[in-house]
Design a protein around this motif. Structure first.
Motif, PDB file in Angstrom:
ATOM      1  N   THR A 172      41.284  46.462  54.811  1.00  0.00           N
ATOM      2  CA  THR A 172      41.381  46.822  56.222  1.00  0.00           C
ATOM      3  C   THR A 172      42.396  45.902  56.898  1.00  0.00           C
ATOM      4  OG1 THR A 172      40.106  47.346  58.216  1.00  0.00           O
ATOM      5  CG2 THR A 172      39.465  45.339  57.026  1.00  0.00           C
ATOM      6  N   GLY A 173      43.214  46.472  57.771  1.00  0.00           N
ATOM      7  CA  GLY A 173      44.230  45.677  58.460  1.00  0.00           C
ATOM      8  C   GLY A 173      43.664  44.809  59.561  1.00  0.00           C
ATOM      9  N   TYR A 174      42.519  45.221  60.095  1.00  0.00           N
ATOM     10  CA  TYR A 174      41.806  44.411  61.080  1.00  0.00           C
ATOM     11  C   TYR A 174      40.349  44.841  61.082  1.00  0.00           C
ATOM     12  CZ  TYR A 174      41.761  48.393  64.325  1.00  0.00           C
ATOM     13  OH  TYR A 174      41.538  49.618  64.908  1.00  0.00           O
ATOM     14  N   VAL A 175      39.502  44.051  61.711  1.00  0.00           N
ATOM     15  CA  VAL A 175      38.072  44.364  61.797  1.00  0.00           C
ATOM     16  C   VAL A 175      37.756  44.666  63.251  1.00  0.00           C
ATOM     17  CG1 VAL A 175      35.728  43.584  61.284  1.00  0.00           C
ATOM     18  CG2 VAL A 175      37.641  42.818  59.851  1.00  0.00           C
ATOM     19  N   SER A 176      37.507  45.932  63.540  1.00  0.00           N
ATOM     20  CA  SER A 176      37.274  46.375  64.915  1.00  0.00           C
ATOM     21  C   SER A 176      35.886  45.987  65.395  1.00  0.00           C
ATOM     22  CB  SER A 176      37.423  47.898  64.999  1.00  0.00           C
ATOM     23  OG  SER A 176      36.362  48.525  64.290  1.00  0.00           O
ATOM     24  N   ASP A 177      35.670  46.092  66.692  1.00  0.00           N
ATOM     25  CA  ASP A 177      34.346  45.824  67.251  1.00  0.00           C
ATOM     26  C   ASP A 177      33.313  46.780  66.671  1.00  0.00           C
ATOM     27  OD1 ASP A 177      35.335  43.777  68.781  1.00  0.00           O
ATOM     28  OD2 ASP A 177      35.526  44.967  70.620  1.00  0.00           O
ATOM     29  N   ALA A 222      37.106  37.224  62.224  1.00  0.00           N
ATOM     30  CA  ALA A 222      36.195  38.367  62.218  1.00  0.00           C
ATOM     31  C   ALA A 222      34.800  37.953  61.753  1.00  0.00           C
ATOM     32  CB  ALA A 222      36.744  39.472  61.326  1.00  0.00           C
ATOM     33  N   MET A 223      34.745  37.087  60.747  1.00  0.00           N
ATOM     34  CA  MET A 223      33.453  36.600  60.262  1.00  0.00           C
ATOM     35  C   MET A 223      32.660  35.923  61.373  1.00  0.00           C
ATOM     36  SD  MET A 223      34.564  34.898  56.632  1.00  0.00           S
ATOM     37  CE  MET A 223      35.590  35.789  55.465  1.00  0.00           C
ATOM     38  N   CYS A 224      33.361  35.204  62.229  1.00  0.00           N
ATOM     39  CA  CYS A 224      32.673  34.492  63.325  1.00  0.00           C
ATOM     40  C   CYS A 224      31.862  35.448  64.191  1.00  0.00           C
ATOM     41  CB  CYS A 224      33.689  33.761  64.201  1.00  0.00           C
ATOM     42  SG  CYS A 224      34.476  32.348  63.414  1.00  0.00           S
ATOM     43  N   ASP A 225      32.340  36.677  64.328  1.00  0.00           N
ATOM     44  CA  ASP A 225      31.645  37.666  65.157  1.00  0.00           C
ATOM     45  C   ASP A 225      30.573  38.421  64.385  1.00  0.00           C
ATOM     46  OD1 ASP A 225      33.213  37.048  67.368  1.00  0.00           O
ATOM     47  OD2 ASP A 225      34.744  38.537  66.846  1.00  0.00           O
ATOM     48  N   CYS A 226      30.508  38.221  63.069  1.00  0.00           N
ATOM     49  CA  CYS A 226      29.574  38.981  62.223  1.00  0.00           C
ATOM     50  C   CYS A 226      28.440  38.131  61.663  1.00  0.00           C
ATOM     51  CB  CYS A 226      30.325  39.618  61.057  1.00  0.00           C
ATOM     52  SG  CYS A 226      31.618  40.773  61.545  1.00  0.00           S
ATOM     53  N   LEU A 231      43.120  27.875  48.560  1.00  0.00           N
ATOM     54  CA  LEU A 231      43.748  28.018  49.871  1.00  0.00           C
ATOM     55  C   LEU A 231      42.925  28.952  50.753  1.00  0.00           C
ATOM     56  CD1 LEU A 231      46.061  27.632  51.882  1.00  0.00           C
ATOM     57  CD2 LEU A 231      47.301  29.474  50.676  1.00  0.00           C
ATOM     58  N   ALA A 232      42.482  30.064  50.202  1.00  0.00           N
ATOM     59  CA  ALA A 232      41.673  31.011  50.980  1.00  0.00           C
ATOM     60  C   ALA A 232      40.393  30.336  51.472  1.00  0.00           C
ATOM     61  CB  ALA A 232      41.338  32.235  50.142  1.00  0.00           C
ATOM     62  N   ARG A 233      39.727  29.651  50.557  1.00  0.00           N
ATOM     63  CA  ARG A 233      38.459  28.987  50.928  1.00  0.00           C
ATOM     64  C   ARG A 233      38.697  27.918  51.997  1.00  0.00           C
ATOM     65  NH1 ARG A 233      37.299  26.057  46.921  1.00  0.00           N
ATOM     66  NH2 ARG A 233      37.669  27.697  45.382  1.00  0.00           N
ATOM     67  N   MET A 234      39.753  27.122  51.825  1.00  0.00           N
ATOM     68  CA  MET A 234      40.056  26.061  52.786  1.00  0.00           C
ATOM     69  C   MET A 234      40.415  26.644  54.151  1.00  0.00           C
ATOM     70  SD  MET A 234      43.021  23.150  52.500  1.00  0.00           S
ATOM     71  CE  MET A 234      44.326  24.369  52.708  1.00  0.00           C
ATOM     72  N   SER A 235      41.258  27.680  54.166  1.00  0.00           N
ATOM     73  CA  SER A 235      41.685  28.277  55.428  1.00  0.00           C
ATOM     74  C   SER A 235      40.522  28.913  56.172  1.00  0.00           C
ATOM     75  CB  SER A 235      42.772  29.330  55.169  1.00  0.00           C
ATOM     76  OG  SER A 235      43.898  28.759  54.558  1.00  0.00           O
ATOM     77  N   VAL A 236      39.694  29.675  55.432  1.00  0.00           N
ATOM     78  CA  VAL A 236      38.553  30.322  56.062  1.00  0.00           C
ATOM     79  C   VAL A 236      37.564  29.274  56.580  1.00  0.00           C
ATOM     80  CG1 VAL A 236      36.533  31.780  55.644  1.00  0.00           C
ATOM     81  CG2 VAL A 236      38.782  32.472  54.782  1.00  0.00           C
TER      82      VAL A 236
END
Length: 262
Positions: free
Chosen positions: A144-149, A200-204, A226-231
């Protein structure tokens, strides 16, 4: 409910979910032989599957679907537009193995309730799934390009997430891909970056969330560390309790995650 991310990435995607009375495969984006090896690694027999659920028609999600369905006489579920888009790629599928699972609906497999929801990706009608067993909830959301409301409302407060964290924006911008491919990945119908996934995770994430598997990592434009550190950095900046309430976990393009209870 137990699950294993059998494979995740641009080279192929497949996720296995089981309850006491049903076994479900979501996508089969690798060859039939590779799929059989992945099942062997988690000690499960694909002949015992009850269904294959398809998210969308891209080859990294359906490469082995037709082969698996014919070999093990498995029903395939997808929405009507996806069926039309992928039917030729799957090869001959018997009519009694073709089932419609429309977007924004719920299907029951015994005690397991599976809810479909739309995502924003450059496929004809892409959708992913939320799995409910009693008070337990597992969410699978990639591509998905973004996570909508609307998506966030559907997937909120799951016990476990398999969540796309596709690319590092700088690696993608500086990398070898031609600009049209970079533009597609960065677009609203491409893939979410590490940072956007974390926001997006912050809102879920809810009080019952225990784990998030970072999925569909680009082989060229991301790395597990890198993914784990960034997230983690983004989540912690937003005050999210990484490590204490929930863990960030890896997936792999060729090695299944261990079977995990939700």
């Amino acid at each position: 409910m137990q699950f294993s991310v059998l494979a995740s990435g641009s080279t192929g995607n497949a996720t296995y979910i089981e309850t006491e009375d049903h076994s479900i495969l979501v996508d089969a984006g690798l060859s039939g032989k590779q799929m059989d090896k992945l099942f062997q690694q988690i000690g499960r027999d694909p002949a015992n599957l009850d269904a294959i659920l398809v998210t969308h028609e891209h080859s990294d999600h359906i490469k082995g679907v037709g082969i698996m369905a014919r070999k093990y006489n498995l029903p395939i579920y997808a929405n009507e537009k996806t069926w039309k888009a992928m039917e030729r790629q799957l090869g001959t599928i018997a009519t009694d193995q073709k089932f419609i699972f429309e977007m924004e609906t719920v299907k029951s497999f015994g005690s397991l309730q599976i809810e479909s929801f739309g995502v924003s990706h450059d496929a004809v009608d892409p959708m992913f799934y939320s799995f409910h067993l009693g008070d337990k909830k597992l969410v699978l959301i990639t591509d998905t390009g973004y996570v909508s409301d609307r998506m966030k409302g559907t997937i909120a407060n799951a016990d476990m997430y398999i969540f796309e964290s596709n690319h590092d924006v700088q690696m993608l911008r500086m990398g070898r891909y031609p600009w049209n491919i970079k533009r597609r990945i960065l677009s609203d119908v491409g893939h979410v970056s590490n940072e956007d996934a974390a926001l997006a995770m912050c809102d879920c994430i809810g009080e019952r969330t225990k784990g998030i598997y970072l999925a569909h990592l680009s082989l060229d434009n991301n790395m597990k560390d890198l993914a784990r550190m960034s997230v983690q950095q983004t989540l912690e900046e937003q005050g999210m309790p990484v490590g204490s309430q929930f863990k960030l976990l890896d997936t792999d393009p060729s090695t299944p995650t261990k079977l995990t209870a939700v």
